[in-house]
Design a protein around this motif. Structure first.
Motif, PDB file in Angstrom:
ATOM      1  N   GLU A 110       0.806  -1.211   0.000  1.00  0.00           N
ATOM      2  CA  GLU A 110       0.000   0.000   0.000  1.00  0.00           C
ATOM      3  C   GLU A 110       0.846   1.271   0.000  1.00  0.00           C
ATOM      4  N   GLU A 111       1.969   1.259   0.710  1.00  0.00           N
ATOM      5  CA  GLU A 111       2.755   2.479   0.864  1.00  0.00           C
ATOM      6  C   GLU A 111       3.926   2.553  -0.104  1.00  0.00           C
ATOM      7  N   ILE A 112       4.375   1.425  -0.606  1.00  0.00           N
ATOM      8  CA  ILE A 112       5.470   1.424  -1.574  1.00  0.00           C
ATOM      9  C   ILE A 112       4.904   0.898  -2.892  1.00  0.00           C
ATOM     10  N   ASP A 113       4.497   1.830  -3.748  1.00  0.00           N
ATOM     11  CA  ASP A 113       3.946   1.446  -5.039  1.00  0.00           C
ATOM     12  C   ASP A 113       4.734   2.135  -6.147  1.00  0.00           C
ATOM     13  N   GLY A 114       4.271   1.978  -7.366  1.00  0.00           N
ATOM     14  CA  GLY A 114       4.984   2.557  -8.491  1.00  0.00           C
ATOM     15  C   GLY A 114       5.103   4.066  -8.408  1.00  0.00           C
ATOM     16  N   HIS A 115       4.091   4.725  -7.874  1.00  0.00           N
ATOM     17  CA  HIS A 115       4.159   6.179  -7.744  1.00  0.00           C
ATOM     18  C   HIS A 115       5.235   6.590  -6.749  1.00  0.00           C
ATOM     19  N   THR A 116       5.380   5.798  -5.693  1.00  0.00           N
ATOM     20  CA  THR A 116       6.431   6.089  -4.715  1.00  0.00           C
ATOM     21  C   THR A 116       7.805   6.055  -5.378  1.00  0.00           C
ATOM     22  N   ILE A 117       8.039   5.069  -6.210  1.00  0.00           N
ATOM     23  CA  ILE A 117       9.333   4.932  -6.873  1.00  0.00           C
ATOM     24  C   ILE A 117       9.529   6.038  -7.911  1.00  0.00           C
ATOM     25  N   LEU A 118       8.473   6.354  -8.664  1.00  0.00           N
ATOM     26  CA  LEU A 118       8.585   7.416  -9.653  1.00  0.00           C
ATOM     27  C   LEU A 118       8.986   8.741  -9.009  1.00  0.00           C
ATOM     28  N   ARG A 119       8.441   9.031  -7.842  1.00  0.00           N
ATOM     29  CA  ARG A 119       8.783  10.281  -7.162  1.00  0.00           C
ATOM     30  C   ARG A 119      10.268  10.330  -6.814  1.00  0.00           C
ATOM     31  N   ARG A 120      10.868   9.165  -6.598  1.00  0.00           N
ATOM     32  CA  ARG A 120      12.292   9.142  -6.279  1.00  0.00           C
ATOM     33  C   ARG A 120      13.135   9.570  -7.478  1.00  0.00           C
ATOM     34  N   GLY A 121      12.591   9.481  -8.687  1.00  0.00           N
ATOM     35  CA  GLY A 121      13.352   9.854  -9.879  1.00  0.00           C
ATOM     36  C   GLY A 121      13.086  11.262 -10.363  1.00  0.00           C
ATOM     37  N   LEU A 122      12.241  12.035  -9.642  1.00  0.00           N
ATOM     38  CA  LEU A 122      11.950  13.399 -10.065  1.00  0.00           C
ATOM     39  C   LEU A 122      13.113  14.332  -9.762  1.00  0.00           C
ATOM     40  N   CYS A 123      13.264  15.354 -10.604  1.00  0.00           N
ATOM     41  CA  CYS A 123      14.250  16.392 -10.308  1.00  0.00           C
ATOM     42  C   CYS A 123      13.805  17.191  -9.091  1.00  0.00           C
ATOM     43  N   ARG A 124      14.705  18.029  -8.588  1.00  0.00           N
ATOM     44  CA  ARG A 124      14.387  18.742  -7.348  1.00  0.00           C
ATOM     45  C   ARG A 124      13.165  19.631  -7.508  1.00  0.00           C
ATOM     46  N   ASP A 125      13.088  20.319  -8.636  1.00  0.00           N
ATOM     47  CA  ASP A 125      11.959  21.244  -8.810  1.00  0.00           C
ATOM     48  C   ASP A 125      10.629  20.505  -8.804  1.00  0.00           C
TER      49      ASP A 125
ATOM     50  N   ALA B  93      13.990  16.866 -18.845  1.00  0.00           N
ATOM     51  CA  ALA B  93      15.310  16.288 -19.102  1.00  0.00           C
ATOM     52  C   ALA B  93      16.036  15.934 -17.822  1.00  0.00           C
ATOM     53  N   ASP B  94      15.660  16.581 -16.711  1.00  0.00           N
ATOM     54  CA  ASP B  94      16.355  16.329 -15.450  1.00  0.00           C
ATOM     55  C   ASP B  94      15.692  15.220 -14.624  1.00  0.00           C
ATOM     56  N   CYS B  95      14.490  14.816 -14.978  1.00  0.00           N
ATOM     57  CA  CYS B  95      13.806  13.709 -14.281  1.00  0.00           C
ATOM     58  C   CYS B  95      14.211  12.379 -14.904  1.00  0.00           C
ATOM     59  N   ARG B  96      14.099  11.336 -14.120  1.00  0.00           N
ATOM     60  CA  ARG B  96      14.413   9.993 -14.609  1.00  0.00           C
ATOM     61  C   ARG B  96      13.156   9.435 -15.283  1.00  0.00           C
ATOM     62  N   SER B  97      13.238   9.173 -16.551  1.00  0.00           N
ATOM     63  CA  SER B  97      12.077   8.738 -17.311  1.00  0.00           C
ATOM     64  C   SER B  97      11.641   7.344 -16.860  1.00  0.00           C
ATOM     65  N   PRO B  98      10.303   7.068 -16.839  1.00  0.00           N
ATOM     66  CA  PRO B  98       9.823   5.728 -16.453  1.00  0.00           C
ATOM     67  C   PRO B  98      10.420   4.648 -17.336  1.00  0.00           C
ATOM     68  N   GLY B  99      10.659   3.489 -16.717  1.00  0.00           N
ATOM     69  CA  GLY B  99      11.230   2.363 -17.438  1.00  0.00           C
ATOM     70  C   GLY B  99      11.289   1.147 -16.546  1.00  0.00           C
TER      71      GLY B  99
ATOM     72  N   ASN C 234      -0.531  11.875  -8.596  1.00  0.00           N
ATOM     73  CA  ASN C 234       0.041  10.608  -9.052  1.00  0.00           C
ATOM     74  C   ASN C 234      -0.138  10.386 -10.552  1.00  0.00           C
ATOM     75  N   ASP C 235      -1.301  10.760 -11.068  1.00  0.00           N
ATOM     76  CA  ASP C 235      -1.580  10.516 -12.478  1.00  0.00           C
ATOM     77  C   ASP C 235      -0.667  11.314 -13.405  1.00  0.00           C
ATOM     78  N   ALA C 236      -0.079  12.387 -12.879  1.00  0.00           N
ATOM     79  CA  ALA C 236       0.767  13.246 -13.724  1.00  0.00           C
ATOM     80  C   ALA C 236       2.240  12.909 -13.633  1.00  0.00           C
ATOM     81  N   LEU C 237       2.612  11.984 -12.766  1.00  0.00           N
ATOM     82  CA  LEU C 237       4.034  11.730 -12.523  1.00  0.00           C
ATOM     83  C   LEU C 237       4.753  11.225 -13.770  1.00  0.00           C
ATOM     84  N   ALA C 238       4.208  10.195 -14.415  1.00  0.00           N
ATOM     85  CA  ALA C 238       4.900   9.569 -15.545  1.00  0.00           C
ATOM     86  C   ALA C 238       5.080  10.563 -16.695  1.00  0.00           C
ATOM     87  N   ALA C 239       4.015  11.311 -17.043  1.00  0.00           N
ATOM     88  CA  ALA C 239       4.101  12.264 -18.156  1.00  0.00           C
ATOM     89  C   ALA C 239       5.094  13.372 -17.847  1.00  0.00           C
TER      90      ALA C 239
END
Length: 604
Positions: free
Chosen positions: A544-559, A578-584, A567-572
């Motif tokens: 429940e607390e560690i899901d795909g959105h949790t991991i995606l947030r770890r790859g976001l740039c500081r801003d 260019a500074d965020c880690r793209s989903p994969g 959550n729905d906007a994280l992947a896009a």
């Protein structure tokens, strides 16, 4: 086993439920203004019942008829509740002949917790009731419902096959109601309270009635009050001839009301007291059940399934339901594999001193019942758990049968792979009993998984998480077509503690607990549920607390990490920046690693 009940207790139970002394000599008053007759035909040394079917105090009685307020007002409270219910409905009810019927009346007399009202309306038809605003019930021509969903039905009119069955006059409202009550199967259920006053000429011919107030009358045409007082379940005349489902209903009532033994004699002299929670099947009824048992093959499966589910939902002693059916041959017709389990050892005597597969299932059912009561598990959640307990060890029976062990002098006590082998008989049992698909699938899972789930605390994280995801109840709270984690944990707990195990088989006392109901040389294994609950809770947290959105947030740039992204906007967002880690693939890999780390830390 024969059980006797003293007339004193018989009468006291009835009096305490609904009567007080009248100011007229030799007369009793039932409820508010219910005056019993003054005939002389004695039926006990405490109360006399007149030839007209009324109750009066015996001249030599020393009984104190004082009541508690709840007992004294039980029937009148039922009448008041029914009238209030009717008055609150938008349907037009003026002029209808209305009666409360069956278990609500019985339970009021017993001062038991009330159940939903049930109404019968005589001298009318369903079309007229619909014209008055009642809603039709799909699939039923003789039942309608009011605005609250409460059922109003026309009287049952069973066909008559028994030559000694007194049909009675059904050309009046009282005769129609007697017909309906007879069809209810048991005399303790064949009770009704008229809420409208029948025509005086009809009332004058009715021999078993008691006035509750000027417009309400208790109707007891089959001596149900005596059976309530005696703690006895007797069939109404001809009931089993017209509806063999009454066999199952009798077992249902035995489980609902409790019973000290499989049968009792018709008369109950002697010193053994009855209580309102003590009911047993009369010998004549037991014999009648056994005589018509084959006719259960003719019962519609939906009706059978509804009856069994109701039995499990209402039971104060669910074990009694299956034992009563077994006693009259009902299991051989309805649940042949479970019935054959009565001659298959549950396992080695050192670990299964309780005996055979059927008895072990009953012990597990007892444990499951205790769990449901303690945790306030009710309704279909309780029904599912009880039937899982019944089905979990069915696989031992075909294994024993294949080895010739069912009737062997040296029957097998080891049943390898019985979990997998139990899936098919569990599925067949659910189908034979007319149970819904969701119950049947839970029963199959019970057979299949009850030997592997005990190892859940040692499973690797991947396997544990897969199990939790596959057996978690949907968020919409729908009844799932699988056994849930909670149901399976309750099952393995009940299975563990449902064994009678030799005291000498344990190397430490903390592994078992004493049960004073067992022989001195056997104990029950202790189930250490904390370890299971902790492990499952940690797994749920990981999901429940560690899901795909949790991991995606770890790859976001500081801003973007400092922003308030949904959550729905994280992947896009990550793909555009260019500074965020793209989903994969990295998302799934890190998700699995994070969950595994949490579970590994917990197990360590």
């Amino acid at each position: 086993m024969e059980v006797s009940f003293t007339p004193l207790i018989m009468c006291t139970n009835f009096i305490r439920a609904c009567c007080r002394m009248s100011d007229r000599p030799g007369e009793l008053v039932l409820g508010d203004g219910l005056h019993a007759g003054t005939g002389t035909t004695a039926s006990s040394d405490r109360l006399e019942r007149t030839s007209a079917g009324n109750w009066q105090r015996s001249p030599d009685s020393e009984m104190d008829p004082e009541l508690t307020p709840s007992q004294q007002s039980a029937l009148q409270a039922l009448v008041t509740a029914a009238r209030d219910h009717i008055a609150a409905q938008p349907q037009e009810t003026a002029g209808l002949n209305i009666a409360i019927v069956g278990p609500p009346v019985r339970d009021a007399i017993l001062d038991r917790p009330g159940r939903d009202l049930a109404f019968v309306v005589t001298e009318t038809d369903a079309a007229t009731l619909r014209e008055r605003g009642f809603d039709p019930v799909p699939g039923s021509d003789d039942v309608v419902q009011d605005a609250t969903g409460t059922s109003w039905r026309l009287p049952r009119r069973p066909s008559v096959h028994s030559a000694d069955l007194p049909v009675g006059d059904t050309d009046d409202e009282s005769g129609e109601l007697r017909m309906d009550l007879r069809g209810r199967g048991l005399r303790v259920d064949a009770l009704a309270v008229w809420l409208t006053s029948p025509d005086s000429s009809v009332a004058a011919t009715e021999s078993h009635q008691l006035d509750i107030d000027p417009a309400a009358t208790l109707l007891d045409p089959f001596d149900g009050l005596n059976d309530i007082a005696a703690g006895r379940l007797r069939h109404t005349p001809g009931a089993f001839d017209t509806d063999p489902l009454c066999v199952v209903r009798t077992a249902r009532r035995a489980a609902e009301l409790g019973a000290p033994g499989s049968s009792i004699p018709e008369s109950t002299p002697g010193p053994t007291p009855a209580t309102p929670d003590t009911f047993a099947v009369a010998e004549s009824t037991r014999a009648r059940m056994a005589a018509v048992i084959a006719d259960l093959n003719l019962v519609d499966r939906d009706r059978l399934g509804d009856e069994i589910q109701a039995a499990m939902a209402e039971a104060v002693d669910p074990r009694r339901f299956w034992e009563v059916l077994a006693d009259v041959g009902g299991l051989a017709v309805l649940a042949s594999t479970l019935d054959r389990g009565r001659i298959v050892p549950a396992g080695p005597e050192m670990f299964h001193a309780e005996g055979d597969v059927f008895t072990h299932a009953m012990e597990v059912l007892d444990q499951m019942h205790a769990r449901c009561v303690d945790a306030d598990i009710t309704g279909q959640d309780r029904v599912r758990r009880y039937l899982m307990a019944i089905a979990h060890d069915l696989g031992k029976v075909p294994i024993a049968n294949e080895g010739g062990g069912l009737h062997s002098e040296d029957p097998p006590t080891s049943f390898p792979n019985h979990s997998t082998r139990g899936k098919a008989p569990a599925d067949r049992l659910a189908t034979r009993l007319g149970l819904p698909d969701h119950v049947g699938e839970a029963m199959v899972d019970a057979a299949d998984l009850h030997m592997t789930v005990p190892d859940v605390v040692t499973w690797e994280p991947d396997r544990l998480l897969e199990f939790i995801e596959a057996h978690t109840r949907p968020q919409d709270d729908a009844l799932p077509d699988f056994a849930t984690v909670e149901e399976l944990l309750d099952l393995i707990r009940a299975d563990h503690q449902g064994r009678w195990q030799a005291r000498t088989s344990f190397d430490r006392s903390s592994a078992y607990y004493e049960d004073p109901t067992l022989p001195n040389d056997v104990v029950r294994p202790r189930f250490h549920e904390t370890a299971y609950e902790t492990r499952v809770e940690t797994a749920r947290t990981a999901l429940e607390e560690i899901d795909g959105h949790t991991i995606l947030r770890r790859g976001l740039c500081r801003d973007h990490a400092e922003g308030d992204l949904e959550n729905d906007a994280l992947a896009a967002t990550a793909r555009r920046c260019a500074d965020c880690r793209s989903p994969g693939a990295w998302v799934g890999e890190e998700l699995a690693a994070a969950r595994q780390e949490l579970l590994t830390d917990d197990s360590g």
